[in-house]
Structure formats: C-alpha cells, structure tokens
Scaffold this motif. Structure first.
Motif, PDB file in Angstrom:
ATOM      1  N   VAL A  92      28.985  39.402  44.220  1.00  0.00           N
ATOM      2  CA  VAL A  92      29.776  40.031  43.450  1.00  0.00           C
ATOM      3  C   VAL A  92      29.206  40.910  42.285  1.00  0.00           C
ATOM      4  CG1 VAL A  92      31.086  39.081  41.016  1.00  0.00           C
ATOM      5  CG2 VAL A  92      31.559  38.072  43.526  1.00  0.00           C
ATOM      6  N   SER A  96      31.691  43.579  43.046  1.00  0.00           N
ATOM      7  CA  SER A  96      33.081  43.774  42.477  1.00  0.00           C
ATOM      8  C   SER A  96      32.893  43.150  40.941  1.00  0.00           C
ATOM      9  CB  SER A  96      33.999  42.710  42.906  1.00  0.00           C
ATOM     10  OG  SER A  96      33.304  41.539  43.090  1.00  0.00           O
ATOM     11  N   SER A 135      49.424  52.737  43.776  1.00  0.00           N
ATOM     12  CA  SER A 135      50.049  52.333  43.005  1.00  0.00           C
ATOM     13  C   SER A 135      49.278  52.061  41.562  1.00  0.00           C
ATOM     14  CB  SER A 135      50.392  50.771  43.305  1.00  0.00           C
ATOM     15  OG  SER A 135      49.332  50.045  43.459  1.00  0.00           O
ATOM     16  N   ARG A 162      36.246  41.764  53.649  1.00  0.00           N
ATOM     17  CA  ARG A 162      36.847  41.725  52.299  1.00  0.00           C
ATOM     18  C   ARG A 162      37.515  42.916  51.875  1.00  0.00           C
ATOM     19  NH1 ARG A 162      32.906  40.825  47.372  1.00  0.00           N
ATOM     20  NH2 ARG A 162      34.202  40.507  45.453  1.00  0.00           N
ATOM     21  N   ASN A 245      28.444  33.764  41.351  1.00  0.00           N
ATOM     22  CA  ASN A 245      29.289  34.762  41.162  1.00  0.00           C
ATOM     23  C   ASN A 245      29.602  35.488  39.856  1.00  0.00           C
ATOM     24  OD1 ASN A 245      32.160  35.752  40.766  1.00  0.00           O
ATOM     25  ND2 ASN A 245      32.934  34.717  42.311  1.00  0.00           N
ATOM     26  N   VAL A 265      40.479  33.326  35.132  1.00  0.00           N
ATOM     27  CA  VAL A 265      41.189  32.823  36.235  1.00  0.00           C
ATOM     28  C   VAL A 265      40.292  32.372  37.359  1.00  0.00           C
ATOM     29  CG1 VAL A 265      42.843  34.803  35.827  1.00  0.00           C
ATOM     30  CG2 VAL A 265      40.980  35.247  37.439  1.00  0.00           C
ATOM     31  N   GLY A 268      39.179  33.047  43.738  1.00  0.00           N
ATOM     32  CA  GLY A 268      40.016  32.795  44.911  1.00  0.00           C
ATOM     33  C   GLY A 268      39.400  31.822  45.731  1.00  0.00           C
TER      34      GLY A 268
HETATM   35  C1  LIG Z   1      36.026  36.765  43.923  1.00  0.00           C
HETATM   36  C2  LIG Z   1      37.048  37.283  42.697  1.00  0.00           C
HETATM   37  C3  LIG Z   1      36.865  38.716  42.370  1.00  0.00           C
HETATM   38  C4  LIG Z   1      35.743  39.362  42.747  1.00  0.00           C
HETATM   39  O1  LIG Z   1      36.215  39.740  44.102  1.00  0.00           O
HETATM   40  O2  LIG Z   1      34.766  39.844  42.192  1.00  0.00           O
HETATM   41  C5  LIG Z   1      38.317  36.777  42.501  1.00  0.00           C
HETATM   42  O3  LIG Z   1      38.412  35.430  43.008  1.00  0.00           O
HETATM   43  S1  LIG Z   1      39.584  37.218  41.538  1.00  0.00           S
HETATM   44  C6  LIG Z   1      40.690  35.962  41.494  1.00  0.00           C
HETATM   45  C7  LIG Z   1      41.461  35.825  42.674  1.00  0.00           C
HETATM   46  N1  LIG Z   1      42.404  36.974  42.861  1.00  0.00           N
HETATM   47  C8  LIG Z   1      43.336  37.158  41.968  1.00  0.00           C
HETATM   48  O4  LIG Z   1      43.571  36.750  40.980  1.00  0.00           O
HETATM   49  C9  LIG Z   1      44.301  38.376  42.394  1.00  0.00           C
HETATM   50  C10 LIG Z   1      45.666  38.006  42.417  1.00  0.00           C
HETATM   51  N2  LIG Z   1      46.740  38.908  42.934  1.00  0.00           N
HETATM   52  C11 LIG Z   1      47.470  39.718  42.156  1.00  0.00           C
HETATM   53  O5  LIG Z   1      47.317  39.569  40.865  1.00  0.00           O
HETATM   54  C12 LIG Z   1      47.970  40.755  42.773  1.00  0.00           C
HETATM   55  O6  LIG Z   1      48.186  40.291  44.262  1.00  0.00           O
HETATM   56  C13 LIG Z   1      47.772  42.294  42.601  1.00  0.00           C
HETATM   57  C14 LIG Z   1      47.580  42.427  41.223  1.00  0.00           C
HETATM   58  C15 LIG Z   1      46.175  42.200  43.193  1.00  0.00           C
HETATM   59  C16 LIG Z   1      48.390  43.152  43.500  1.00  0.00           C
HETATM   60  O7  LIG Z   1      49.628  42.955  43.372  1.00  0.00           O
HETATM   61  P1  LIG Z   1      50.733  44.275  43.729  1.00  0.00           P
HETATM   62  O8  LIG Z   1      50.469  45.450  43.292  1.00  0.00           O
HETATM   63  O9  LIG Z   1      52.003  43.498  43.691  1.00  0.00           O
HETATM   64  O10 LIG Z   1      50.381  44.036  45.372  1.00  0.00           O
HETATM   65  P2  LIG Z   1      50.297  45.237  46.475  1.00  0.00           P
HETATM   66  O11 LIG Z   1      51.295  46.443  46.123  1.00  0.00           O
HETATM   67  O12 LIG Z   1      50.579  44.388  47.606  1.00  0.00           O
HETATM   68  O13 LIG Z   1      48.992  45.762  46.588  1.00  0.00           O
HETATM   69  C17 LIG Z   1      48.498  46.573  45.771  1.00  0.00           C
HETATM   70  C18 LIG Z   1      47.597  47.625  46.526  1.00  0.00           C
HETATM   71  O14 LIG Z   1      46.757  46.999  47.373  1.00  0.00           O
HETATM   72  C19 LIG Z   1      46.724  47.220  48.825  1.00  0.00           C
HETATM   73  N3  LIG Z   1      46.337  45.746  49.318  1.00  0.00           N
HETATM   74  C20 LIG Z   1      46.898  44.716  49.179  1.00  0.00           C
HETATM   75  N4  LIG Z   1      46.138  43.886  50.000  1.00  0.00           N
HETATM   76  C21 LIG Z   1      45.436  44.524  50.717  1.00  0.00           C
HETATM   77  C22 LIG Z   1      44.413  44.407  51.707  1.00  0.00           C
HETATM   78  N5  LIG Z   1      44.079  42.886  52.299  1.00  0.00           N
HETATM   79  N6  LIG Z   1      43.740  45.175  52.204  1.00  0.00           N
HETATM   80  C23 LIG Z   1      43.875  46.382  52.015  1.00  0.00           C
HETATM   81  N7  LIG Z   1      44.648  46.861  50.908  1.00  0.00           N
HETATM   82  C24 LIG Z   1      45.358  45.935  50.339  1.00  0.00           C
HETATM   83  C25 LIG Z   1      48.217  47.483  48.957  1.00  0.00           C
HETATM   84  O15 LIG Z   1      48.449  48.039  50.169  1.00  0.00           O
HETATM   85  C26 LIG Z   1      48.442  48.208  47.483  1.00  0.00           C
HETATM   86  O16 LIG Z   1      48.093  49.660  47.826  1.00  0.00           O
HETATM   87  P3  LIG Z   1      48.552  50.813  47.041  1.00  0.00           P
HETATM   88  O17 LIG Z   1      48.182  50.700  45.637  1.00  0.00           O
HETATM   89  O18 LIG Z   1      48.083  52.075  47.708  1.00  0.00           O
HETATM   90  O19 LIG Z   1      50.147  50.800  47.034  1.00  0.00           O
END
Ligand SMILES: C/C(=C\C(=O)O)C(=O)SCCNC(=O)CCNC(=O)[C@H](O)C(C)(C)COP(=O)(O)OP(=O)(O)OC[C@H]1O[C@@H](n2cnc3c(N)ncnc32)[C@H](O)[C@@H]1OP(=O)(O)O
Length: 355
Positions: A92, A96, A135, A162, A245, A265, A268
C-alpha cells in the motif's frame, strides 16, 4: 521571540510549509515498472491468529496441532486470507497510499505447499496496465501484478493482479462516457431461478448432490450464512495496520471525514475474509486454490455488519489430494441493508466424506 506553539502562529506555519508527501500518484506509474516493496513482514503466529479470530476463520487446522497434523501439516499453517492481506498490506505504501479506490483483484493463487509462521515475506509488484477513468477525471486506473515471496527461498507464496483508482496530480479532460454496470443493465430485469437448493452438509459430496438436484429442478445452489460481524475499531483500523497497510482510509478519521465515505472504512481484505469465514464455517475446507473476479462494491464502515451469501457453481472430482474434490463458489458479502459489498469467485478443495 516567536513562540511557534502559539496556535495562531502555528496555524500560519502549517499553512506555509511543504508537506512531505507519502505514496505515489497515477503519473508515477509506468507500464513495466517493477517495484520492490521495502516493508517486509514476518508472518507471525500472533498476526495469523489475530486475523483469523477477528474474521471468524476458526477452522481447527489453523489453531490446533493435532488438527494440523491430521491434515499432514507440521504445525498450524498461515491462513491464506492473512497471507493475501499481508501481501497486499505491504504494497500500500508504494501503490495506493495516496488514496483512491480498491476496484478489484483477480488470479489470486497459492501454491500447494503450506506456509508456516516465522516466514519472512518479500513483496514486489509490476505495473501491468494504466488507463484513464472516463467517469472520474481526477483519477487514473492502475493494475499491478503482485507476488509475495518467501524472502529466504524466493518461492512465490501468493500472487494476484489488483486494480485501483489512483489520484492524478493533474485531472484530465475525458469524454465523460463512462457508464456504470447498473446503467448498462438498466433494461434487464433480474433473471433468477425459481428454486434455490442448499447443500445438506459441508462435504464435497454434499455440494455435488446439491448441484445434481439443482440441475434436475432448473434451480440454483445458493444460500446465506447466519453469522454476521459488526465492524469495530479492531477490524477497521487494527487488522490493516497489523499487515503494514498504511492506507489512510482505515485509520485516519480526520482526513476521511472529508471523503465520500465520511469515515474510515474496512480494508477490503477484512470484509472479504469475514464473509469467507462465515462461508467456511458451513463447509469442510481442505485447501484454498484461488480467487478471481473480486470486486468491492461499496464502503463498509464501523457499525456496519458483514454477512455472506454463497452460490455453488461447479464441482470437480479432481484435486491435489484423494481426500478432497474441487468446488467453485461465488461468494457475495453484504451489509445489514442487504447491499452487496464484495463479490468474488473462489476455487477451493473441499474434504470428501468417504475418507
Ligand atoms: C486496500 C484498500 C485500499 C488500497 O488499495 O489501498 C481498501 O481496502 S479500500 C476499501 C475497500 N474498497 C472500497 O471501499 C471501494 C468500494 N467501492 C466503491 O465505493 C465503488 O465501487 C467505486 C466508487 C469504487 C466505484 O463505483 P462506480 O463508479 O459506481 O463503479 P464503476 O463505474 O463500475 O467503476 C468506476 C471505474 O472503474 C473501472 N473499474 C471498476 N472495476 C474495475 C476492475 N476490476 N478493473 C479495471 N477497471 C475497473 C470501471 O470500468 C470504471 O471506469 P470508468 O471510470 O472509465 O468508467
């Protein structure tokens, strides 16, 4: 002489100084870059047991010497969920920490050999894809292939791909054409079978039998698990920090109060492991083979309760041991409002009753 601790003076100083930033932005990643993550982690019995206890993964194989021995292990091994979470946790800081969303993970794989506590984990990631988010112009989408290795032998213990949304330094113009899956599916009503079958027990044969019954009845094998786990400070803040993390999403209430979730939050990997713990409590797990198509649909925060729903997709006699068969599941974690928060496909070897 200026008193730097005078609140007014200090506020002015804070405003004018540079912040030594942590983490990387979208522009810092180039396809093909390989990043060796500096934080190492020794997989300890304490870390393993804390993770498993709090996520309700209570399979005796991972807790008791006799149960581990019965499975052919020298001692209770490291649980694959803790191994996965630790592999990701270490990354992380480099990948990220700037924030953004953990969109998904696929091709999570573990070798057949068990991993024991005391193993030092060394993790590296390769940037495999960079894309514009249509988006969200203030973000880009980055995918990495990550490998968690035994620092001593170099053996890969856990690997996956990932994808995250990563903040850009400079937002870009997009055509705004991004459509959500929900919009795409707007005109399709739900297409669920009329009947749902639940397996009688948790052995391989029970899953085979349930799939056969479902095929005869044009039904699906799908059921929910009774247990839930309400998120608290331990699951939201302590468990991710125990894997190093450093994502502020999990432990900095101050910053997160000004974010879309408005609060810290759940990591994941905690959400998913908790749901899997519920599912495993209703089955005779033999070995975890891997996970695909994992998505995190919405935030989970302190006070939310994580439940689990399981679909059984396939069962196959072939496995690494005669004592088990292979089952493919789809698991959906959901909250107290019945909203899906995680989904993923899981391939696991499940013990056979006859042995
Ligand atoms: C370890 C960690 C964090 C870290 O790492 O440090 C964590 O634990 S943190 C806690 C766990 N996490 C969350 O709490 C997230 C919860 N979630 C949400 O809050 C919503 O899900 C959202 C806001 C993320 C999206 O919401 P949403 O906007 O409605 O979703 P979508 O429109 O489906 O995706 C938007 C764009 O991501 C593309 N996209 C989606 N999935 C994939 C994929 N698998 N591969 C490649 N591209 C992808 C999609 O193609 C679109 O691309 P575009 O922007 O180009 O349209």
């Amino acid at each position: 002489m200026t008193d730097w601790t005078d609140p007014e003076t200090f506020a002015q100083a804070l405003e004018q100084v540079e912040t030594k930033e942590k983490g990387n932005c979208f522009e810092d990643f180039e396809e093909g870059d390989v990043i060796e993550h500096d934080p190492g982690l020794t997989l300890t019995q304490f870390g393993n047991e804390s993770w498993m206890s709090q996520t309700l993964n209570h399979d005796p194989t991972y807790w008791r010497a006799d149960a581990a021995e019965e499975r052919g292990f020298e001692e209770p091994p490291v649980h694959p969920d803790y191994l996965t979470a630790a592999t990701l946790g270490i990354t992380v800081e480099d990948l990220s920490e700037k924030g953004g969303y953990f969109l998904g993970r696929t091709d999570v794989r573990f070798p057949e050999a068990p991993v024991y506590t005391g193993t030092e984990l060394h993790v590296e990631s390769e940037v495999v894809n960079r894309a514009t988010s249509s988006s969200r112009p203030e973000y880009g989408i980055v995918s990495w292939r990550t490998r968690g290795k035994d620092a001593e032998t170099g053996d890969v213990l856990c690997s996956y791909e990932r994808t995250n949304m990563i903040p850009r330094r400079e937002p870009v113009a997009t055509d705004g054409s991004g459509t959500t899956a929900a919009e795409d599916d707007e005109n399709d009503g739900p297409d669920l079978p009329e009947t749902f079958v639940a397996p009688e027990g948790g052995y391989f044969e029970d899953f085979v039998e349930a799939l056969e019954t479902a095929a005869d009845e044009h039904a699906a094998v799908a059921y929910r698990h009774e247990r839930g786990r309400t998120q608290d400070d331990v699951t939201v803040a302590s468990l991710p920090l125990s894997t190093l993390n450093t994502a502020k999403q999990h432990h900095n209430v101050d910053v997160m109060s000004d974010s879309p979730s408005g609060d810290i939050v759940t990591y994941g990997d905690v959400t998913r492991s908790t749901a899997l713990g519920h599912a495993r409590s209703d089955e005779e797990t033999w070995r975890e083979v891997g996970f695909d198509d994992e998505s995190f649909h919405t935030f989970v925060a302190v006070g939310d309760t994580v439940y689990a729903f399981t679909r059984v997709l396939e069962a196959d006699e072939a496995a690494s041991s005669d004592e088990a068969g292979t089952v493919t599941f789809q698991h959906i974690a959901f909250n107290q409002d019945d909203e899906p928060v995680y989904s993923g496909t899981r391939t696991a070897e499940i013990r056979k009753r006859s042995n």
